[in-house]
Motif scaffolding. Sequence first.
Motif, PDB file in Angstrom:
ATOM      1  N   GLU A 194      19.833  17.157  17.582  1.00 37.94           N
ATOM      2  CA  GLU A 194      21.141  17.599  17.063  1.00 37.94           C
ATOM      3  C   GLU A 194      22.258  16.709  17.592  1.00 37.94           C
ATOM      4  O   GLU A 194      23.153  16.298  16.845  1.00 37.94           O
ATOM      5  CB  GLU A 194      21.371  19.056  17.476  1.00 37.94           C
ATOM      6  N   LEU A 195      22.200  16.390  18.884  1.00 39.16           N
ATOM      7  CA  LEU A 195      23.204  15.513  19.474  1.00 39.16           C
ATOM      8  C   LEU A 195      23.147  14.116  18.858  1.00 39.16           C
ATOM      9  O   LEU A 195      24.189  13.510  18.570  1.00 39.16           O
ATOM     10  CB  LEU A 195      23.009  15.425  20.991  1.00 39.16           C
ATOM     11  N   LYS A 196      21.932  13.597  18.666  1.00 39.93           N
ATOM     12  CA  LYS A 196      21.793  12.263  18.066  1.00 39.93           C
ATOM     13  C   LYS A 196      22.358  12.231  16.661  1.00 39.93           C
ATOM     14  O   LYS A 196      23.031  11.269  16.260  1.00 39.93           O
ATOM     15  CB  LYS A 196      20.327  11.850  18.043  1.00 39.93           C
ATOM     16  N   ARG A 197      22.096  13.291  15.864  1.00 42.97           N
ATOM     17  CA  ARG A 197      22.646  13.368  14.516  1.00 42.97           C
ATOM     18  C   ARG A 197      24.166  13.376  14.548  1.00 42.97           C
ATOM     19  O   ARG A 197      24.821  12.710  13.747  1.00 42.97           O
ATOM     20  CB  ARG A 197      22.126  14.627  13.820  1.00 42.97           C
ATOM     21  N   MET A 198      24.720  14.127  15.473  1.00 44.95           N
ATOM     22  CA  MET A 198      26.167  14.226  15.576  1.00 44.95           C
ATOM     23  C   MET A 198      26.773  12.888  16.017  1.00 44.95           C
ATOM     24  O   MET A 198      27.808  12.460  15.497  1.00 44.95           O
ATOM     25  CB  MET A 198      26.534  15.321  16.588  1.00 44.95           C
ATOM     26  N   ILE A 199      26.124  12.210  16.958  1.00 44.95           N
ATOM     27  CA  ILE A 199      26.619  10.919  17.433  1.00 44.95           C
ATOM     28  C   ILE A 199      26.557   9.875  16.328  1.00 44.95           C
ATOM     29  O   ILE A 199      27.489   9.072  16.156  1.00 44.95           O
ATOM     30  CB  ILE A 199      25.810  10.468  18.666  1.00 44.95           C
ATOM     31  N   ASN A 200      25.470   9.886  15.551  1.00 44.86           N
ATOM     32  CA  ASN A 200      25.352   8.912  14.450  1.00 44.86           C
ATOM     33  C   ASN A 200      26.365   9.158  13.347  1.00 44.86           C
ATOM     34  O   ASN A 200      26.689   8.248  12.588  1.00 44.86           O
ATOM     35  CB  ASN A 200      23.932   8.925  13.888  1.00 44.86           C
TER      36      ASN A 200
END
Length: 143
Positions: free
Chosen positions: A135-141
């Motif tokens: 979820e964090l990676k999706r948000m960062i991307n």
Amino acid sequence: MFISRFFGRTLMSAAKSETSAAAAAAASTARTVYNPLEEFFEADRGRDDDKPVVYGRSWKASELRLKSWDDLHKLWYVLFKEKNMLMTQRQMLHAQNLRFPHPERLPKVRKSMCRIKHVLTERAIEEPDPRRSSELKRMINAL
């Protein structure tokens, strides 16, 4: 009678001064109306400012690792506004065939933004919960 005339004049002069003060305050706020589009333009410096403007450096990743999530979020949007302001200024000057002053500022802002994404990605990778990590990676991307 003298006393009533004296107090009447005093009250009238006080009322007139309050009215004029309120009118002056309204006029001063009317002159300083906030326009959100002004954030896309750099504040003009006066002609008497002969000192050269010194701009800061980009943020280091080691400095950003010490910041909290909220601080990085705030810094991201400050840098985002700065980037938009610089790109707007560059485009306007380019359209007028003028030179963009201090072109080294834009790469500094971009580097800082990339470093913030890098630090956030490091934090997402270190997250023990795989769902939260993805979820964090999706948000960062999405930034």
